[in-house]
Enzyme design. Structure first.
Site, PDB file in Angstrom:
ATOM      1  N   ASP A  67       0.885  -1.163   0.000  1.00  0.00           N
ATOM      2  CA  ASP A  67       0.000   0.000   0.000  1.00  0.00           C
ATOM      3  C   ASP A  67       0.918   1.207   0.000  1.00  0.00           C
ATOM      4  O   ASP A  67       1.848   1.292   0.807  1.00  0.00           O
ATOM      5  CB  ASP A  67      -0.929   0.025   1.215  1.00  0.00           C
ATOM      6  N   ASP A 152       4.685  10.093 -10.456  1.00  0.00           N
ATOM      7  CA  ASP A 152       6.109  10.192 -10.811  1.00  0.00           C
ATOM      8  C   ASP A 152       6.462  11.457 -11.612  1.00  0.00           C
ATOM      9  O   ASP A 152       7.502  12.075 -11.345  1.00  0.00           O
ATOM     10  CB  ASP A 152       6.566   8.948 -11.590  1.00  0.00           C
TER      11      ASP A 152
HETATM   12  P1  ITT Z   1      -3.486  -1.843  -5.569  1.00  0.00           P
HETATM   13  O1  ITT Z   1      -4.211  -1.460  -4.302  1.00  0.00           O
HETATM   14  O2  ITT Z   1      -4.253  -2.793  -6.420  1.00  0.00           O
HETATM   15  O3  ITT Z   1      -2.070  -2.293  -5.333  1.00  0.00           O
HETATM   16  P2  ITT Z   1      -3.668   1.012  -6.067  1.00  0.00           P
HETATM   17  O4  ITT Z   1      -3.246   1.915  -7.192  1.00  0.00           O
HETATM   18  O5  ITT Z   1      -5.099   1.148  -5.581  1.00  0.00           O
HETATM   19  O6  ITT Z   1      -3.356  -0.504  -6.481  1.00  0.00           O
HETATM   20  P3  ITT Z   1      -2.676   2.067  -3.580  1.00  0.00           P
HETATM   21  O7  ITT Z   1      -3.992   2.077  -2.894  1.00  0.00           O
HETATM   22  O8  ITT Z   1      -1.477   1.555  -2.829  1.00  0.00           O
HETATM   23  O9  ITT Z   1      -2.672   1.192  -4.887  1.00  0.00           O
HETATM   24  O10 ITT Z   1      -2.404   3.531  -4.097  1.00  0.00           O
HETATM   25  C1  ITT Z   1      -1.154   3.907  -4.509  1.00  0.00           C
HETATM   26  C2  ITT Z   1      -1.242   5.231  -5.263  1.00  0.00           C
HETATM   27  O11 ITT Z   1      -0.167   6.075  -4.829  1.00  0.00           O
HETATM   28  C3  ITT Z   1      -1.012   4.982  -6.747  1.00  0.00           C
HETATM   29  O12 ITT Z   1      -2.236   4.791  -7.431  1.00  0.00           O
HETATM   30  C4  ITT Z   1      -0.268   6.237  -7.160  1.00  0.00           C
HETATM   31  O13 ITT Z   1      -1.184   7.284  -7.410  1.00  0.00           O
HETATM   32  C5  ITT Z   1       0.543   6.600  -5.920  1.00  0.00           C
HETATM   33  N1  ITT Z   1       1.881   5.976  -5.964  1.00  0.00           N
HETATM   34  C6  ITT Z   1       2.351   4.980  -5.165  1.00  0.00           C
HETATM   35  N2  ITT Z   1       3.611   4.641  -5.513  1.00  0.00           N
HETATM   36  C7  ITT Z   1       3.926   5.420  -6.543  1.00  0.00           C
HETATM   37  C8  ITT Z   1       5.073   5.513  -7.352  1.00  0.00           C
HETATM   38  O14 ITT Z   1       6.125   4.721  -7.183  1.00  0.00           O
HETATM   39  N3  ITT Z   1       5.075   6.415  -8.326  1.00  0.00           N
HETATM   40  C9  ITT Z   1       4.021   7.217  -8.531  1.00  0.00           C
HETATM   41  N4  ITT Z   1       2.876   7.185  -7.829  1.00  0.00           N
HETATM   42  C10 ITT Z   1       2.824   6.285  -6.835  1.00  0.00           C
END
Ligand code: ITT
Length: 197
Positions: A67, A152
């Site tokens: 997450d 990013d």
């Molecule tokens: P899953 O729960 O299915 O893994 P999700 O996109 O819903 O997918 P999250 O709830 O963890 O995942 O939300 C993470 C969000 O944070 C993601 O959609 C991006 O907007 C941001 N994010 C996380 N890591 C990132 C990265 O390495 N680069 C850019 N944005 C990132």
């Protein structure tokens, strides 16, 4: 060892697959299509555990989940655990909303950090490992770069003059929140001899 990777985010998936090349004994299986557990936790770790447990239950295998999100100081830590739901629409819509919300915040006051919590559970959903890693930086005033995903193109890592989307994927994985968390997980696995998996 077979492990379910509990994500439906293609950007994360690509990064995890590249990171897992360092662990040839790991066989990552994808969570079934439509996997999308409710993220009702109040911390990154709680939400990572919810996702990992749901995937372990569905597949009857050990599971790992991430997450992650972006915390912005000038926004009191938002969007944080709500980053994926910061606004409806695409990643590009969320970046535009962020730039708009920060339009009056001067350079030097735009500190932010990407956060990644990783949770690993066994096939019964028992917690085996969790960790949380941060990647500090600041929010640019406009978008640059086309690598990576999510925020990013607007995130300039500390010590860099380019955005995370201008870094090569391998360079991002070496320093990012996700790369750091994954390496801690691999270290954990290397120190375990867990027949219960
Ligand atoms: P899953 O729960 O299915 O893994 P999700 O996109 O819903 O997918 P999250 O709830 O963890 O995942 O939300 C993470 C969000 O944070 C993601 O959609 C991006 O907007 C941001 N994010 C996380 N890591 C990132 C990265 O390495 N680069 C850019 N944005 C990132």
């Amino acid at each position: 060892m077979k492990i379910v990777l509990a994500t439906s985010n293609p950007g994360k998936l690509k990064e995890f697959q590249a990171l897992s090349l360092a662990a040839p004994d790991l066989e990552l299986i994808l969570a079934p299509p439509g996997f999308n557990p409710e993220e009702t936790g109040s911390t990154f770790v709680e939400n990572a555990l919810l996702k990992a447990r749901e995937a372990a239950k569905l597949c009857q295998l050990p599971a790992i989940a991430d997450d992650s999100g972006l915390t912005v100081e000038a926004m009191d830590g938002r969007p944080g655990i709500h980053s994926a739901r910061y606004c409806q629409g695409s990643d590009a819509d969320r970046r535009q909303k962020l730039l708009l919300e920060l339009k009056d915040v001067p350079i030097g006051k735009r500190q932010a950090a990407f956060v990644c919590a990783v949770a690993f559970v066994d096939s019964n959903g028992e917690e085996l490992f969790t960790c949380e890693q941060h990647w500090p930086g600041q929010i640019a005033t406009s978008e640059s770069g086309s690598n990576g995903f999510g925020f990013d193109p607007v995130f300039v890592p500390l010590g860099e003059e380019i955005t995370a989307a201008q870094l090569q994927p391998t360079a991002k994985n070496e320093v990012s929140h996700r790369g750091q968390a994954w390496r801690r997980f691999l270290n954990h696995l290397a120190t375990q001899k867990s027949p219960s998996l």
